[in-house]
Design a protein around this motif. Structure first.
Motif, PDB file in Angstrom:
ATOM      1  N   ALA A  61      -4.490  -6.275   5.615  1.00  0.00           N
ATOM      2  CA  ALA A  61      -4.531  -5.688   4.267  1.00  0.00           C
ATOM      3  C   ALA A  61      -3.420  -4.663   4.061  1.00  0.00           C
ATOM      4  O   ALA A  61      -3.307  -4.088   2.974  1.00  0.00           O
ATOM      5  CB  ALA A  61      -5.888  -5.035   4.029  1.00  0.00           C
ATOM      6  N   GLY A  62      -2.627  -4.413   5.096  1.00  0.00           N
ATOM      7  CA  GLY A  62      -1.495  -3.500   4.965  1.00  0.00           C
ATOM      8  C   GLY A  62      -1.676  -2.154   5.619  1.00  0.00           C
ATOM      9  O   GLY A  62      -0.771  -1.307   5.550  1.00  0.00           O
TER      10      GLY A  62
ATOM     11  N   MET B 270       0.839  -1.197   0.000  1.00  0.00           N
ATOM     12  CA  MET B 270       0.000   0.000   0.000  1.00  0.00           C
ATOM     13  C   MET B 270       0.873   1.246   0.000  1.00  0.00           C
ATOM     14  O   MET B 270       1.917   1.292   0.661  1.00  0.00           O
ATOM     15  CB  MET B 270      -0.922   0.003   1.216  1.00  0.00           C
ATOM     16  CG  MET B 270      -1.891   1.174   1.249  1.00  0.00           C
ATOM     17  SD  MET B 270      -3.035   1.084   2.642  1.00  0.00           S
ATOM     18  CE  MET B 270      -3.969  -0.388   2.216  1.00  0.00           C
ATOM     19  N   LYS B 271       0.421   2.273  -0.734  1.00  0.00           N
ATOM     20  CA  LYS B 271       1.167   3.528  -0.770  1.00  0.00           C
ATOM     21  C   LYS B 271       1.205   4.151   0.625  1.00  0.00           C
ATOM     22  O   LYS B 271       0.352   3.913   1.465  1.00  0.00           O
ATOM     23  CB  LYS B 271       0.520   4.498  -1.749  1.00  0.00           C
ATOM     24  CG  LYS B 271       0.611   4.079  -3.208  1.00  0.00           C
ATOM     25  CD  LYS B 271      -0.041   5.116  -4.107  1.00  0.00           C
ATOM     26  CE  LYS B 271       0.047   4.706  -5.574  1.00  0.00           C
ATOM     27  NZ  LYS B 271      -0.623   5.703  -6.454  1.00  0.00           N
TER      28      LYS B 271
ATOM     29  N   HIS C 122     -12.460  -5.618  16.746  1.00  0.00           N
ATOM     30  CA  HIS C 122     -11.181  -6.310  16.605  1.00  0.00           C
ATOM     31  C   HIS C 122     -11.074  -7.013  15.254  1.00  0.00           C
ATOM     32  O   HIS C 122      -9.988  -7.064  14.659  1.00  0.00           O
ATOM     33  CB  HIS C 122     -10.998  -7.302  17.748  1.00  0.00           C
ATOM     34  CG  HIS C 122     -10.719  -6.653  19.068  1.00  0.00           C
ATOM     35  ND1 HIS C 122     -10.386  -7.363  20.194  1.00  0.00           N
ATOM     36  CD2 HIS C 122     -10.715  -5.351  19.445  1.00  0.00           C
ATOM     37  CE1 HIS C 122     -10.187  -6.539  21.201  1.00  0.00           C
ATOM     38  NE2 HIS C 122     -10.396  -5.306  20.759  1.00  0.00           N
ATOM     39  N   SER C 123     -12.187  -7.534  14.776  1.00  0.00           N
ATOM     40  CA  SER C 123     -12.166  -8.181  13.457  1.00  0.00           C
ATOM     41  C   SER C 123     -11.835  -7.172  12.371  1.00  0.00           C
ATOM     42  O   SER C 123     -11.057  -7.460  11.450  1.00  0.00           O
ATOM     43  CB  SER C 123     -13.522  -8.842  13.167  1.00  0.00           C
ATOM     44  OG  SER C 123     -13.748  -9.927  14.026  1.00  0.00           O
ATOM     45  N   GLN C 124     -12.426  -5.975  12.463  1.00  0.00           N
ATOM     46  CA  GLN C 124     -12.106  -4.934  11.485  1.00  0.00           C
ATOM     47  C   GLN C 124     -10.642  -4.520  11.570  1.00  0.00           C
ATOM     48  O   GLN C 124      -9.958  -4.357  10.547  1.00  0.00           O
ATOM     49  CB  GLN C 124     -12.997  -3.711  11.702  1.00  0.00           C
ATOM     50  CG  GLN C 124     -14.413  -3.859  11.228  1.00  0.00           C
ATOM     51  CD  GLN C 124     -15.109  -2.510  11.108  1.00  0.00           C
ATOM     52  OE1 GLN C 124     -14.501  -1.511  10.739  1.00  0.00           O
ATOM     53  NE2 GLN C 124     -16.383  -2.482  11.423  1.00  0.00           N
ATOM     54  N   LEU C 125     -10.164  -4.323  12.787  1.00  0.00           N
ATOM     55  CA  LEU C 125      -8.769  -3.912  12.970  1.00  0.00           C
ATOM     56  C   LEU C 125      -7.816  -4.980  12.436  1.00  0.00           C
ATOM     57  O   LEU C 125      -6.812  -4.652  11.782  1.00  0.00           O
ATOM     58  CB  LEU C 125      -8.510  -3.645  14.448  1.00  0.00           C
ATOM     59  CG  LEU C 125      -9.223  -2.411  15.022  1.00  0.00           C
ATOM     60  CD1 LEU C 125      -9.277  -2.476  16.544  1.00  0.00           C
ATOM     61  CD2 LEU C 125      -8.548  -1.131  14.567  1.00  0.00           C
ATOM     62  N   ASP C 126      -8.117  -6.240  12.699  1.00  0.00           N
ATOM     63  CA  ASP C 126      -7.287  -7.328  12.180  1.00  0.00           C
ATOM     64  C   ASP C 126      -7.298  -7.352  10.659  1.00  0.00           C
ATOM     65  O   ASP C 126      -6.253  -7.505  10.009  1.00  0.00           O
ATOM     66  CB  ASP C 126      -7.794  -8.677  12.705  1.00  0.00           C
ATOM     67  CG  ASP C 126      -7.441  -8.937  14.158  1.00  0.00           C
ATOM     68  OD1 ASP C 126      -6.511  -8.282  14.680  1.00  0.00           O
ATOM     69  OD2 ASP C 126      -8.106  -9.798  14.775  1.00  0.00           O
ATOM     70  N   TYR C 127      -8.500  -7.208  10.091  1.00  0.00           N
ATOM     71  CA  TYR C 127      -8.619  -7.260   8.628  1.00  0.00           C
ATOM     72  C   TYR C 127      -7.839  -6.116   7.991  1.00  0.00           C
ATOM     73  O   TYR C 127      -7.118  -6.320   6.997  1.00  0.00           O
ATOM     74  CB  TYR C 127     -10.090  -7.187   8.228  1.00  0.00           C
ATOM     75  CG  TYR C 127     -10.323  -7.419   6.746  1.00  0.00           C
ATOM     76  CD1 TYR C 127     -10.561  -8.700   6.263  1.00  0.00           C
ATOM     77  CD2 TYR C 127     -10.288  -6.363   5.832  1.00  0.00           C
ATOM     78  CE1 TYR C 127     -10.753  -8.920   4.907  1.00  0.00           C
ATOM     79  CE2 TYR C 127     -10.481  -6.574   4.485  1.00  0.00           C
ATOM     80  CZ  TYR C 127     -10.717  -7.855   4.019  1.00  0.00           C
ATOM     81  OH  TYR C 127     -10.886  -8.070   2.682  1.00  0.00           O
TER      82      TYR C 127
ATOM     83  N   GLU D 188     -15.020  -3.890   0.524  1.00  0.00           N
ATOM     84  CA  GLU D 188     -15.368  -3.100  -0.659  1.00  0.00           C
ATOM     85  C   GLU D 188     -14.616  -1.774  -0.674  1.00  0.00           C
ATOM     86  O   GLU D 188     -14.145  -1.321  -1.723  1.00  0.00           O
ATOM     87  CB  GLU D 188     -16.871  -2.846  -0.707  1.00  0.00           C
ATOM     88  CG  GLU D 188     -17.320  -2.102  -1.959  1.00  0.00           C
ATOM     89  CD  GLU D 188     -18.813  -1.889  -2.032  1.00  0.00           C
ATOM     90  OE1 GLU D 188     -19.314  -1.543  -3.142  1.00  0.00           O
ATOM     91  OE2 GLU D 188     -19.502  -2.056  -1.014  1.00  0.00           O
ATOM     92  N   ASN D 189     -14.488  -1.152   0.492  1.00  0.00           N
ATOM     93  CA  ASN D 189     -13.754   0.116   0.573  1.00  0.00           C
ATOM     94  C   ASN D 189     -12.301  -0.059   0.179  1.00  0.00           C
ATOM     95  O   ASN D 189     -11.715   0.796  -0.511  1.00  0.00           O
ATOM     96  CB  ASN D 189     -13.839   0.679   1.989  1.00  0.00           C
ATOM     97  CG  ASN D 189     -15.230   1.145   2.361  1.00  0.00           C
ATOM     98  OD1 ASN D 189     -16.124   1.227   1.522  1.00  0.00           O
ATOM     99  ND2 ASN D 189     -15.428   1.435   3.637  1.00  0.00           N
ATOM    100  N   LEU D 190     -11.691  -1.149   0.608  1.00  0.00           N
ATOM    101  CA  LEU D 190     -10.290  -1.394   0.283  1.00  0.00           C
ATOM    102  C   LEU D 190     -10.127  -1.790  -1.183  1.00  0.00           C
ATOM    103  O   LEU D 190      -9.145  -1.405  -1.833  1.00  0.00           O
ATOM    104  CB  LEU D 190      -9.718  -2.476   1.198  1.00  0.00           C
ATOM    105  CG  LEU D 190      -9.544  -2.053   2.661  1.00  0.00           C
ATOM    106  CD1 LEU D 190      -9.172  -3.242   3.522  1.00  0.00           C
ATOM    107  CD2 LEU D 190      -8.483  -0.968   2.767  1.00  0.00           C
TER     108      LEU D 190
END
Length: 345
Positions: free
Chosen positions: A42-43, A1-2, A33-38, A316-318
């Motif tokens: 994802a970088g 990721m940039k 926590h699931s969002q933070l982990d994901y 979707e956002n990523l």
């Protein structure tokens, strides 16, 4: 990721950061926590929160977002995570936060910082931001400055001196502004130089297809003074996802918290959203890909703060970061912008 370096500092952040203001209201600790982990996997290494989160702010939930981030952060390699938080300011009815003592004087700032550090379970924050100005200024959908609302405020010199002391003490690495105006930014920069205090490295302001007000005076300031924009609400409170076009009662903050999205209920907002959604459809894009693809690629944006209430939304956002908008699409965006300029400032 940039990545981008904020301002004139050595603080490098990912070009996409995760906003967390749903944690504790729409998202449980496990979901947070699931969002933070994901996001981490994802970088993403840049995570933004605030003393007053989640929103809408309520006495029963204030502080939960930082607590959820903190319980996750303690399991991470701290030096590999960039944590940003914000101190609540005066001028709004938030009397349960620090007993309503919200002015940006030294004592209140110190108390707020200690509270955030405790909830985040860390010894320092990488970026400490003034959530909105101490002074009278139109914010969160306000447009016009109103001199009749003037009130006594803490001198900026005291606020900046306190922030400088936090940095020297090692509790804050860098500091930033949020929801600021051109006058405020330039005044802060001038005073920081005069006082020998480190300059702010960033301004966290709303920026989306529905609100490009940054592109006026602030974009020139950001460019010439090396001050980075952290763009929040890139989907315009979810409106630019197109979900409310498909179903006006779709699940989301607009329907879950009536009146909370007044900023996005102004004339021309719905028409602009529909126009952008139609543009996306004609070019085989999702509304999310168009809206986020636009913000991700803007020269004036250092990092875009995305938010989600589900992993599917976050994914979707990523995924939108892989979308490169064509010159034809960008030209049509400009034509819509001319027809509906900044309908939700």
């Amino acid at each position: 990721m940039k990545r981008a370096v904020l301002g004139n500092s050595d603080l490098s952040v990912t070009a996409i950061g995760l906003g967390t203001m749903t944690f504790g209201e729409q998202n449980s600790e496990a979901e947070a926590h699931s969002q933070l982990d994901y996001a981490r996997d994802a970088g993403i290494d840049f995570f933004d929160t605030a003393e007053m989160y989640p929103v809408p702010a309520r006495a029963e939930t204030t502080g939960l977002t930082e607590r959820y981030v903190g319980s996750w952060l303690k399991r991470q390699a701290r030096d590999r995570i960039v944590v940003a938080t914000k101190v609540t300011g005066p001028g709004r009815t938030l009397d349960w936060i620090r007993e309503g003592r919200l002015d940006f004087d030294r004592a209140n700032l110190a108390r707020a910082l200690e509270g955030s550090l405790r909830r985040l379970q860390t010894d320092y924050v990488d970026l400490y931001q003034l959530h909105w100005p101490d002074r009278n200024v139109p914010v969160f959908g306000g447009v016009h400055f109103d001199p009749s609302r003037e009130r006594e405020t803490v001198p900026l010199q005291e606020t900046l001196a306190a922030l400088g002391d936090f940095i020297r003490a090692g509790k804050v690495r860098h500091w930033g502004l949020s929801n600021e105006t051109p006058w405020g930014v330039m005044t802060v920069l001038r005073l920081a130089d005069a006082l020998g205090v480190p300059r702010p490295v960033s301004v966290q302001n709303a920026y989306s297809l529905l609100n490009r007000s940054w592109e006026g005076g602030l974009s020139e300031i950001g460019y010439r003074e090396n001050l980075s924009l952290l763009a929040y609400s890139p989907l315009g409170f979810g409106l630019l996802s197109g979900k409310y076009l498909r179903d006006p009662q779709a699940a989301g903050r607009v329907t879950q918290f009536p009146g909370f999205a007044a900023r996005y209920g102004k004339p021309n907002t719905a028409a602009a959203v529909a126009a952008y959604a139609e543009l996306a459809r004609r070019h085989g894009l999702s509304p999310v890909a168009l809206a986020l693809g636009f913000v991700y690629a803007r020269w004036c944006v250092a990092s875009t703060l995305i938010g989600a209430t589900s992993l599917a939304q976050l994914r979707e956002n990523l995924d939108a970061a892989r979308v490169a908008l064509t010159e034809e699409v960008l030209a049509e965006v400009e034509r819509i912008h001319l027809r509906y300029p900044n309908p939700a400032p």
